[in-house]
Design a protein around this motif. Structure first.
Motif: not given
Length: 221
Positions: A97-102
């Motif tokens: 989730x973090x990688x995608x949103x960033x």
């Protein structure tokens, strides 16, 4: 401004989730408005500007952006357009989730240094998304430190995209193509918000009016 406003949008979203305990109906209305506004800004200004440059491969780069966003949403489970289908009962940091949103935030931040209206569209879009993400994180079993790291880094990504555009000279020659890719990302996100704004394809007057308002404001600014 292109640095401060995106950070402020994420901060406002977090504070709403932390202190006000977001109202689901209000957030959906804001999502509908932001999706319509972002789509309208893209269609009215950003997209015509790209095609006025008469560069080859603009269309394929837009489609590449759509495909990239599809892949990012596979990782984030739709958080970019206001949906989180992850379990709140988790202790591990949600890296996908973090990688995608960033990555999504980095891309959408790339053109805002030269396009003020796109900046406004991105900022309005980030507030409800930040509320939803913050609510999920605050209700999960993650530590406050991990939540803070997530929110801060998520907030920094959009200004970082603008910074890269402004200062990384090696990318200047490819800027129109990167912008075309960002258009694809924004088209996918904004249209998905609008398509999902009515549950079971039922007409909702409030959401319809929010969408119309977003289009009208985008047209006249």
């Amino acid at each position: 401004m292109h640095i401060v406003l995106p950070l402020l949008a994420v901060g406002i979203g977090f504070l709403i989730a932390y202190f006000i305990k977001s109202n689901a109906i209000a957030i959906k209305l804001l999502l509908s408005f932001s999706g319509a506004f972002l789509l309208s800004i893209t269609v009215f200004e950003f997209l015509p500007h790209l095609y006025q440059q008469h560069l080859p491969y603009t269309g394929p780069m837009i489609m590449l952006g759509i495909v990239i966003q599809l892949l990012l949403e596979y990782l984030s489970k739709g958080a970019e357009h206001g949906h989180l289908h992850l379990s709140e009962n988790q202790y591990q940091f949600p890296y996908l989730l973090f990688i995608s949103l960033c990555l999504h935030s980095l891309l959408e931040g790339y053109p805002i240094h030269h396009h003020d209206h796109m900046l406004y569209g991105v900022v309005i879009h980030k507030v409800p998304v930040a509320v939803i993400i913050s609510s999920f994180l605050l209700n999960s079993n993650l530590s406050k430190v991990k939540v803070a790291i997530f929110i801060v880094l998520f907030g920094i990504m959009t200004p970082l995209g603008a910074f890269i555009n402004e200062h990384v000279t090696a990318l200047k020659a490819y800027e129109p193509y990167i912008n075309a890719m960002v258009v694809g990302v924004l088209l996918h996100v904004s249209t998905t918000i609008l398509f999902e704004s009515s549950k079971n394809h039922q007409f909702n007057t409030k959401r319809f009016l929010a969408i119309i308002l977003g289009i009208i404001i985008a047209f006249f600014i």
